[in-house]
Design a protein around this motif. Structure first.
Motif, PDB file in Angstrom:
ATOM      1  N   VAL A  50      32.251  71.542  91.300  1.00 45.77           N
ATOM      2  CA  VAL A  50      32.090  70.085  91.267  1.00 45.77           C
ATOM      3  C   VAL A  50      31.676  69.713  89.848  1.00 45.77           C
ATOM      4  CG1 VAL A  50      30.824  68.106  92.187  1.00 45.77           C
ATOM      5  CG2 VAL A  50      31.392  70.025  93.699  1.00 45.77           C
ATOM      6  N   ILE A  51      32.422  68.796  89.243  1.00 42.62           N
ATOM      7  CA  ILE A  51      32.110  68.378  87.871  1.00 42.62           C
ATOM      8  C   ILE A  51      30.981  67.348  87.911  1.00 42.62           C
ATOM      9  CG2 ILE A  51      33.026  67.253  85.795  1.00 42.62           C
ATOM     10  CD1 ILE A  51      35.787  68.428  86.627  1.00 42.62           C
ATOM     11  N   VAL A  52      29.946  67.605  87.121  1.00 42.32           N
ATOM     12  CA  VAL A  52      28.775  66.714  87.071  1.00 42.32           C
ATOM     13  C   VAL A  52      28.364  66.525  85.615  1.00 42.32           C
ATOM     14  CG1 VAL A  52      27.873  67.476  89.322  1.00 42.32           C
ATOM     15  CG2 VAL A  52      27.081  68.607  87.255  1.00 42.32           C
ATOM     16  N   PRO A  53      27.624  65.454  85.325  1.00 43.19           N
ATOM     17  CA  PRO A  53      27.035  65.371  83.985  1.00 43.19           C
ATOM     18  C   PRO A  53      25.832  66.307  83.921  1.00 43.19           C
ATOM     19  CG  PRO A  53      26.392  63.464  85.305  1.00 43.19           C
ATOM     20  CD  PRO A  53      27.323  64.277  86.162  1.00 43.19           C
ATOM     21  N   SER A  54      25.593  66.881  82.745  1.00 45.53           N
ATOM     22  CA  SER A  54      24.336  67.609  82.538  1.00 45.53           C
ATOM     23  C   SER A  54      23.251  66.610  82.151  1.00 45.53           C
ATOM     24  CB  SER A  54      24.519  68.652  81.431  1.00 45.53           C
ATOM     25  OG  SER A  54      23.253  69.118  81.016  1.00 45.53           O
ATOM     26  N   LEU A  55      23.672  65.553  81.453  1.00 39.87           N
ATOM     27  CA  LEU A  55      22.722  64.515  81.022  1.00 39.87           C
ATOM     28  C   LEU A  55      22.482  63.577  82.204  1.00 39.87           C
ATOM     29  CD1 LEU A  55      21.366  63.479  78.280  1.00 39.87           C
ATOM     30  CD2 LEU A  55      23.069  61.687  78.406  1.00 39.87           C
ATOM     31  N   SER A  56      21.511  63.924  83.034  1.00 37.74           N
ATOM     32  CA  SER A  56      21.263  63.135  84.241  1.00 37.74           C
ATOM     33  C   SER A  56      19.942  63.581  84.816  1.00 37.74           C
ATOM     34  CB  SER A  56      22.409  63.339  85.246  1.00 37.74           C
ATOM     35  OG  SER A  56      22.282  62.429  86.315  1.00 37.74           O
ATOM     36  N   PHE A  57      19.755  63.405  86.132  1.00 34.01           N
ATOM     37  CA  PHE A  57      18.585  63.944  86.802  1.00 34.01           C
ATOM     38  C   PHE A  57      19.029  65.198  87.542  1.00 34.01           C
ATOM     39  CE2 PHE A  57      15.524  63.908  90.461  1.00 34.01           C
ATOM     40  CZ  PHE A  57      14.446  64.344  89.711  1.00 34.01           C
ATOM     41  N   ILE A 115      20.443  69.014  81.995  1.00 32.07           N
ATOM     42  CA  ILE A 115      20.183  69.965  83.089  1.00 32.07           C
ATOM     43  C   ILE A 115      20.510  71.392  82.655  1.00 32.07           C
ATOM     44  CG2 ILE A 115      20.739  70.562  85.480  1.00 32.07           C
ATOM     45  CD1 ILE A 115      21.603  67.587  85.852  1.00 32.07           C
ATOM     46  N   HIS A 116      21.600  71.531  81.863  1.00 32.56           N
ATOM     47  CA  HIS A 116      22.023  72.891  81.498  1.00 32.56           C
ATOM     48  C   HIS A 116      20.985  73.607  80.642  1.00 32.56           C
ATOM     49  CE1 HIS A 116      23.222  70.873  77.742  1.00 32.56           C
ATOM     50  NE2 HIS A 116      23.121  72.068  77.205  1.00 32.56           N
ATOM     51  N   ALA A 117      20.067  72.852  80.047  1.00 37.53           N
ATOM     52  CA  ALA A 117      19.052  73.468  79.184  1.00 37.53           C
ATOM     53  C   ALA A 117      17.834  73.945  79.982  1.00 37.53           C
ATOM     54  CB  ALA A 117      18.612  72.472  78.116  1.00 37.53           C
ATOM     55  N   GLU A 118      17.790  73.635  81.264  1.00 40.51           N
ATOM     56  CA  GLU A 118      16.637  74.046  82.071  1.00 40.51           C
ATOM     57  C   GLU A 118      16.785  75.511  82.474  1.00 40.51           C
ATOM     58  OE1 GLU A 118      13.868  72.358  82.599  1.00 40.51           O
ATOM     59  OE2 GLU A 118      14.747  70.796  81.323  1.00 40.51           O
ATOM     60  N   PRO A 119      15.672  76.255  82.457  1.00 38.95           N
ATOM     61  CA  PRO A 119      15.764  77.693  82.736  1.00 38.95           C
ATOM     62  C   PRO A 119      16.393  78.011  84.088  1.00 38.95           C
ATOM     63  CG  PRO A 119      13.459  77.006  82.344  1.00 38.95           C
ATOM     64  CD  PRO A 119      14.325  75.809  82.103  1.00 38.95           C
ATOM     65  N   CYS A 120      16.181  77.169  85.090  1.00 42.00           N
ATOM     66  CA  CYS A 120      16.708  77.502  86.422  1.00 42.00           C
ATOM     67  C   CYS A 120      18.233  77.495  86.444  1.00 42.00           C
ATOM     68  CB  CYS A 120      16.135  76.569  87.482  1.00 42.00           C
ATOM     69  SG  CYS A 120      16.549  74.841  87.225  1.00 42.00           S
ATOM     70  N   TYR A 121      18.881  76.865  85.474  1.00 37.79           N
ATOM     71  CA  TYR A 121      20.353  76.857  85.459  1.00 37.79           C
ATOM     72  C   TYR A 121      20.956  77.986  84.630  1.00 37.79           C
ATOM     73  CZ  TYR A 121      21.138  73.343  88.778  1.00 37.79           C
ATOM     74  OH  TYR A 121      21.203  72.714  89.985  1.00 37.79           O
ATOM     75  N   GLY A 122      20.165  78.649  83.788  1.00 37.24           N
ATOM     76  CA  GLY A 122      20.705  79.769  83.003  1.00 37.24           C
ATOM     77  C   GLY A 122      22.044  79.388  82.402  1.00 37.24           C
ATOM     78  N   ALA A 132      21.856  63.190  72.879  1.00 37.90           N
ATOM     79  CA  ALA A 132      21.219  62.094  73.641  1.00 37.90           C
ATOM     80  C   ALA A 132      19.916  62.572  74.287  1.00 37.90           C
ATOM     81  CB  ALA A 132      22.179  61.567  74.702  1.00 37.90           C
ATOM     82  N   ALA A 133      19.897  63.818  74.769  1.00 40.18           N
ATOM     83  CA  ALA A 133      18.661  64.329  75.396  1.00 40.18           C
ATOM     84  C   ALA A 133      17.534  64.383  74.371  1.00 40.18           C
ATOM     85  CB  ALA A 133      18.912  65.704  76.002  1.00 40.18           C
ATOM     86  N   ALA A 134      17.885  64.635  73.114  1.00 39.82           N
ATOM     87  CA  ALA A 134      16.856  64.734  72.061  1.00 39.82           C
ATOM     88  C   ALA A 134      16.433  63.373  71.528  1.00 39.82           C
ATOM     89  CB  ALA A 134      17.386  65.596  70.916  1.00 39.82           C
ATOM     90  N   GLN A 135      17.355  62.409  71.522  1.00 38.55           N
ATOM     91  CA  GLN A 135      17.094  61.166  70.765  1.00 38.55           C
ATOM     92  C   GLN A 135      16.702  59.960  71.608  1.00 38.55           C
ATOM     93  OE1 GLN A 135      20.744  60.606  68.511  1.00 38.55           O
ATOM     94  NE2 GLN A 135      19.961  61.872  66.837  1.00 38.55           N
ATOM     95  N   THR A 136      16.847  60.044  72.916  1.00 32.74           N
ATOM     96  CA  THR A 136      16.647  58.812  73.700  1.00 32.74           C
ATOM     97  C   THR A 136      15.237  58.730  74.294  1.00 32.74           C
ATOM     98  OG1 THR A 136      17.635  59.903  75.615  1.00 32.74           O
ATOM     99  CG2 THR A 136      19.066  58.495  74.306  1.00 32.74           C
ATOM    100  N   LEU A 137      14.828  57.506  74.517  1.00 32.89           N
ATOM    101  CA  LEU A 137      13.573  57.258  75.226  1.00 32.89           C
ATOM    102  C   LEU A 137      13.705  55.991  76.070  1.00 32.89           C
ATOM    103  CD1 LEU A 137      10.846  55.731  72.995  1.00 32.89           C
ATOM    104  CD2 LEU A 137      12.896  56.597  71.917  1.00 32.89           C
TER     105      LEU A 137
END
Ligand SMILES: Cc1ncc(COP(=O)(O)O)c(C=O)c1O
Length: 385
Positions: free
Chosen positions: A77-84, A328-335, A349-354
């Protein structure tokens, strides 16, 4: 600077929520009953979908939607990594593999070209999020999906009241899943909803949320005489309580007011931020009317450490903010799970947004304070202090 504290989000509750919760309690019917039915009706009307099925959370809504589509082991299933992270977790819980695709940097939503590039013979579905209430480009995603015979499920957790090309999110031909967590537009405490145009699918979802039971408790209660249920398939307990639904019914009555408040606040931030260097306000494509579930800004040219220092500096000035969206892909549980190639826009975007404080009844004065704090934190050296 004054020592006032401005929260990042805050639900709006009043007398109506209290009186409907009391009504549910006094009725003696506290789960999956008449109040849930009322809540479903209110959401169905608001999103212009014929069917709305209440469940216990946005996560169980997403899981149940994929399960009902038959997504299982061997599927992708294709999903965004930049999400919850819930958006990928539900794919894993179905026994399938999430495959991460990159996003459009102007909306933070799935980039249709990246979706097309991620398709393999195993792909079954695209789980497209309307991030933070900003509608994704559904026509473009659906065109890719239909070329490859994929289902589209909309993660509309944050998108109640948003519109795509004038139509409410949740009213399309796709299955859409909403959340009523406290950071959302309409809040129940916990809760979720699945909307669909497919009556047979809605009936199955209603059974699956209640252990696969052929008849709801409400239907048995309303029936003449004794009715014995059966269990044609194995289901789950994803029921929503009537106590939560009572809060939801009261909140749905105020949806238009909540949306107006958020859109006015967003316009005010847009104006105030136009005079702040290095902070980019959200960009809204022509096809989108967002609900501003969150107000996300980009700290131009920042890295994660500089952005985090800015969050700290805002906190020190009485302003609660949050990092924008996780990768999400950067979280350890996803390896290495689901990573098929670089995701440069996601990582940037994960680094620059607030996320700045945003809620329906935020005071104009508080927004001025937020932007002053931001300017002050960015001031001088050109770095967050
Ligand atoms: C994009 C997205 N998907 C799914 C969820 C999960 O919703 P819930 O917390 O109701 O399970 C959330 C909410 O936090 C979300 O923001």
């Amino acid at each position: 600077m004054s020592q006032r504290r401005i929260p990042v989000a805050r639900p709006t509750f009043g007398d109506r929520e209290e009186s409907l919760v009391l009504e549910a309690l006094r009725s003696g019917w506290v789960t999956q009953g008449p109040m849930v039915e009322r809540f479903e009706g209110a959401v169905a009307r608001a999103v212009e979908a014929p069917e709305a099925v209440a469940v216990s959370s946005g996560t169980t809504a997403l899981f149940l939607a994929l399960h009902a589509l038959g997504v299982g082991p061997g599927d992708e299933v294709i999903v965004p990594s930049l999400s919850f992270i819930a958006i990928a977790n539900v794919v894993v819980h179905c026994g399938a593999t999430p495959v991460f695709a990159d996003v459009d940097p102007s909306t933070y939503n799935l980039d249709p070209k990246a979706v097309a590039a991620a398709v393999t013979p195993r792909t079954r579905a695209v789980l497209v999020a309307h991030q933070l209430g900003m509608p994704a480009d559904l026509d473009a995603i659906e065109a890719v999906a239909s070329r490859h015979s994929l289902a589209v499920v909309e993660d509309a957790a944050c998108a109640l009241g948003s519109r795509y090309r004038g139509r409410p999110i949740g009213g399309s031909a796709n299955i859409a899943c909403f959340s009523f967590h406290p950071r959302k537009i309409v809040v129940c405490g916990e809760g979720g909803m699945i909307t669909t145009r497919d009556a047979a699918l809605a009936g199955r979802l209603r059974r699956l949320r209640h252990q696969g039971m052929s008849l709801s408790d409400l239907a048995r209660h309303r029936a003449k005489g004794v009715v014995i249920e059966d269990y044609p398939e194995i289901g789950y307990n994803f029921r929503l309580s009537d106590i939560h639904a009572a809060v939801g019914v009261a909140q749905m009555e105020q949806l238009d007011r909540f949306l107006e408040g958020r859109r006015a606040a967003a316009a005010r931030y847009d104006r105030l931020l136009s005079e702040v260097d290095r902070i980019e306000a959200p960009r809204v494509p022509d096809y989108a009317l967002p609900n501003y579930q969150s107000y996300i800004v980009r700290y131009l040219n920042a890295d994660a450490a500089t952005r985090n220092a800015l969050l700290e500096a805002l906190d020190a000035r009485g302003v609660a903010s949050r990092r924008g969206l996780m990768a999400i892909h950067a979280e350890p549980c996803y390896g290495d799970v689901g990573l098929r190639g670089p995701l440069p826009e996601t990582e940037r975007a994960a680094a620059q947004t607030l996320i700045l404080p945003m809620y329906a009844d935020i005071e104009a004065d508080d927004q001025v304070h937020v932007v002053e704090a931001l300017r002050d934190a960015l001031d001088g050296t050109g770095k967050a202090t």
